[in-house]
Motif scaffolding. Structure first.
Motif, PDB file in Angstrom:
ATOM      1  N   ILE A 170       3.052   8.887 -10.375  1.00  0.00           N
ATOM      2  CA  ILE A 170       2.495   9.586 -11.692  1.00  0.00           C
ATOM      3  C   ILE A 170       1.508  11.246 -11.332  1.00  0.00           C
ATOM      4  N   ALA A 171       0.988  11.500 -10.105  1.00  0.00           N
ATOM      5  CA  ALA A 171       0.370  12.573 -10.382  1.00  0.00           C
ATOM      6  C   ALA A 171       2.018  13.174 -10.706  1.00  0.00           C
ATOM      7  N   ARG A 172       2.552  13.530  -9.791  1.00  0.00           N
ATOM      8  CA  ARG A 172       2.838  14.435  -9.835  1.00  0.00           C
ATOM      9  C   ARG A 172       4.160  14.474 -11.464  1.00  0.00           C
ATOM     10  N   GLU A 173       3.825  14.068 -12.115  1.00  0.00           N
ATOM     11  CA  GLU A 173       4.962  13.545 -13.527  1.00  0.00           C
ATOM     12  C   GLU A 173       3.721  14.365 -14.297  1.00  0.00           C
ATOM     13  N   LEU A 174       2.895  13.564 -14.256  1.00  0.00           N
ATOM     14  CA  LEU A 174       1.583  13.971 -15.421  1.00  0.00           C
ATOM     15  C   LEU A 174       1.135  15.683 -15.009  1.00  0.00           C
ATOM     16  N   HIS A 175       1.299  15.922 -13.866  1.00  0.00           N
ATOM     17  CA  HIS A 175       1.376  17.640 -13.661  1.00  0.00           C
ATOM     18  C   HIS A 175       2.680  18.194 -14.068  1.00  0.00           C
ATOM     19  N   ARG A 235      -7.051  16.757 -14.384  1.00  0.00           N
ATOM     20  CA  ARG A 235      -6.561  17.322 -13.055  1.00  0.00           C
ATOM     21  C   ARG A 235      -7.415  16.278 -11.823  1.00  0.00           C
ATOM     22  N   THR A 236      -8.944  15.866 -13.016  1.00  0.00           N
ATOM     23  CA  THR A 236      -9.517  14.631 -11.890  1.00  0.00           C
ATOM     24  C   THR A 236      -8.833  13.581 -11.639  1.00  0.00           C
ATOM     25  N   LEU A 237      -8.067  13.319 -12.521  1.00  0.00           N
ATOM     26  CA  LEU A 237      -7.711  12.239 -12.547  1.00  0.00           C
ATOM     27  C   LEU A 237      -6.063  12.704 -12.023  1.00  0.00           C
ATOM     28  N   ILE A 238      -5.137  13.261 -11.940  1.00  0.00           N
ATOM     29  CA  ILE A 238      -4.297  13.559 -11.350  1.00  0.00           C
ATOM     30  C   ILE A 238      -4.850  13.503  -9.193  1.00  0.00           C
ATOM     31  N   TYR A 239      -6.174  14.428  -9.083  1.00  0.00           N
ATOM     32  CA  TYR A 239      -6.771  13.963  -8.171  1.00  0.00           C
ATOM     33  C   TYR A 239      -6.914  12.798  -7.286  1.00  0.00           C
ATOM     34  N   GLU A 240      -7.563  12.170  -8.127  1.00  0.00           N
ATOM     35  CA  GLU A 240      -8.172  10.810  -8.234  1.00  0.00           C
ATOM     36  C   GLU A 240      -6.860   9.681  -7.205  1.00  0.00           C
ATOM     37  N   LEU A 241      -5.942  10.101  -8.416  1.00  0.00           N
ATOM     38  CA  LEU A 241      -4.387   9.089  -7.563  1.00  0.00           C
ATOM     39  C   LEU A 241      -3.562  10.267  -6.747  1.00  0.00           C
ATOM     40  N   ARG A 242      -3.719  10.819  -6.421  1.00  0.00           N
ATOM     41  CA  ARG A 242      -2.798  11.742  -4.732  1.00  0.00           C
ATOM     42  C   ARG A 242      -3.269  12.617  -4.920  1.00  0.00           C
ATOM     43  N   PRO A 243      -4.193  13.193  -4.427  1.00  0.00           N
ATOM     44  CA  PRO A 243      -5.155  15.291  -4.663  1.00  0.00           C
ATOM     45  C   PRO A 243      -4.081  14.946  -3.562  1.00  0.00           C
ATOM     46  N   THR A 244      -3.362  16.055  -4.298  1.00  0.00           N
ATOM     47  CA  THR A 244      -2.537  17.016  -3.134  1.00  0.00           C
ATOM     48  C   THR A 244      -3.637  17.817  -1.713  1.00  0.00           C
ATOM     49  N   LEU A 246       0.780  -1.087   0.310  1.00  0.00           N
ATOM     50  CA  LEU A 246       0.342   0.493   0.118  1.00  0.00           C
ATOM     51  C   LEU A 246       1.061   1.582   0.038  1.00  0.00           C
ATOM     52  N   THR A 247       1.771   1.223   1.077  1.00  0.00           N
ATOM     53  CA  THR A 247       2.915   2.446   0.760  1.00  0.00           C
ATOM     54  C   THR A 247       3.423   2.412  -0.629  1.00  0.00           C
ATOM     55  N   ALA A 248       3.555   1.376  -1.377  1.00  0.00           N
ATOM     56  CA  ALA A 248       4.817   2.009  -2.191  1.00  0.00           C
ATOM     57  C   ALA A 248       3.146   2.136  -3.588  1.00  0.00           C
ATOM     58  N   GLN A 249       1.971   1.929  -3.277  1.00  0.00           N
ATOM     59  CA  GLN A 249       1.016   2.118  -4.198  1.00  0.00           C
ATOM     60  C   GLN A 249       1.086   3.018  -3.948  1.00  0.00           C
ATOM     61  N   GLU A 250       0.983   3.792  -2.635  1.00  0.00           N
ATOM     62  CA  GLU A 250       0.399   5.318  -2.322  1.00  0.00           C
ATOM     63  C   GLU A 250       1.685   5.950  -2.961  1.00  0.00           C
ATOM     64  N   GLU A 298      -5.885   8.960   7.320  1.00  0.00           N
ATOM     65  CA  GLU A 298      -6.148   9.768   6.338  1.00  0.00           C
ATOM     66  C   GLU A 298      -6.435   9.381   5.047  1.00  0.00           C
ATOM     67  N   THR A 299      -5.375   8.832   4.956  1.00  0.00           N
ATOM     68  CA  THR A 299      -5.523   8.297   3.585  1.00  0.00           C
ATOM     69  C   THR A 299      -6.101   6.792   3.231  1.00  0.00           C
TER      70      THR A 299
END
Length: 385
Positions: free
Chosen positions: A187-192, A236-245, A177-181, A287-288
């Motif tokens: 991925i979210a950072r790279e997409l952004h 942006r929706t995908l980025i937030y679903e992956l890991r919302p800042t 789970l940690t590796a997944q997060e 929280e996660t």
């Protein structure tokens, strides 16, 4: 005498069945045997890590008890006989090297091997009053007691083995789970940073080209810009679903509100949202976990429920955080949804594992035609924050 034998067997059985601590159970069982049979002393060796260790003792002779029972370490005749398979039943007299080396006047004891399923797990030695021998009935009774003790020892060994495997499984799940997060965050950072900035630059360039272009060309550029803006919104929706800042920056309450406003309600589902006690930050792992449970419950609701109304409640007190997501959709039979390629069964399993990993629990209740309710509770071991 028979009444005493029966009382001894019952006392040991009651002790072994009631206790959840094998050391306490062995100590109390040995004490009952020594006292009820009017013996001088007793001790129990249990097989552990390829050897035998002193697991319990009662009224050890002083030379054997000295220096934290240092004389009880190492090998002896009864353990040799046990390893060689020559101690198969309770016997009256076994010469004891420990007593002999200690200079104790009485150098023989009775020995009761502890066998279960044909395997020796230990031995119980009993020091009798001088001049006394155990009769056949007493030896039979001690053999029955020894079998009960052996079963308890083996049961405890199996329990510890299962617990160790569960602990290893929990550690593996936690790492996964940690590796997944972490991977989601990367991925979210790279997409952004890459795709998001590239789309933003494209939109700006299209706007500039649109202003400079003749009317016919401008209309075409406007359509292209609209497509790019829609794609950026989806990204942006995908980025937030992956890991919302927002989860990292503002906490669980803000992240749940974002899910409801940006993911659930735009799909035509009216949501009654109740948040309590989320003014303070919770431990990051909690929280996660709660966010992912809510996210998976919402995903299932949108894909399968055909609901028009939902209730979402997240509450925190000083001991735990709870989350409830329920809808008025078509419902389903949770027991009939194994993990499959659709991901629904895997999603339910993932929610439970996240909760259980943190010492919590999660229940999914649903009935065909009557909606679905997901309820999870996670402890706050450090008091939250």
């Amino acid at each position: 005498a028979r009444a005493r034998d029966l009382a001894t067997v019952n006392a040991v059985a009651e002790t072994l069945n009631r206790s959840t601590n094998i050391q306490e159970a062995l100590q109390t069982s040995l004490q009952r045997v020594v006292e009820l049979m009017n013996l001088r002393s007793g001790w129990v060796f249990i097989q552990e890590d390829g050897g035998y260790t002193l697991a319990a003792h009662r009224a050890l002779p002083e030379p054997l008890a000295a220096n934290d029972a240092a004389a009880m370490a190492g090998d002896c005749r009864c353990l040799q006989l046990l390893r060689e398979g020559r101690l198969r039943q309770a016997v009256n007299t076994v010469p004891c090297l420990r007593l002999e080396n200690a200079g104790w006047p009485q150098v023989r004891h009775a020995s009761v091997p502890l066998y279960t399923a044909g395997r020796a797990v230990g031995v119980m030695n009993l020091l009798l009053p001088e001049g006394r021998n155990l009769v056949g009935r007493e030896l039979d009774m001690l053999a029955a007691v020894g079998h009960q003790i052996a079963l308890a020892v083996e049961r405890n060994r199996l329990f510890e083995e299962v617990r160790a495997k569960e602990a290893a499984r929990g550690e593996l799940i936690e790492k996964l789970l940690t590796a997944q997060e972490d991977e989601r965050r990367r991925i979210a950072r790279e997409l952004h940073d890459e795709a998001g900035q590239a789309l933003t630059a494209l939109i700006l360039n299209l706007e500039m080209a649109e202003r400079a272009a003749p009317p016919g060309e401008a209309a075409r550029l406007e359509r292209l810009r609209a497509i790019a803006e829609h794609t950026l919104g989806e990204l942006r929706t995908l980025i937030y679903e992956l890991r919302p800042t927002i989860l990292d920056d503002l906490g669980l309450g803000a992240a749940i509100r974002w899910l409801v406003k940006e993911v659930v309600e735009p799909n035509g589902i009216k949501v009654d949202l109740q948040l309590q006690g989320l003014e303070r930050r919770l431990p990051h792992a909690v929280e996660t976990a709660v966010f992912r449970i809510a996210q998976e419950a919402f995903n299932n609701m949108l894909k399968h429920a055909q609901a028009s109304h939902a209730r979402v409640a997240v509450g925190v007190d000083h001991r735990e955080v709870s989350i409830t997501v329920e809808d008025n959709g078509r419902g389903f039979n949770p027991a009939a949804v194994p993990p499959s390629r659709t991901g629904r069964g895997l999603g339910l399993l993932g929610m439970r594992e996240r909760a259980e990993l943190l010492g919590g629990r999660l229940v999914v209740e649903s009935t065909l035609g009557q909606g679905t309710r997901v309820h999870g509770v996670l402890p706050l071991r450090d008091g939250g924050g």
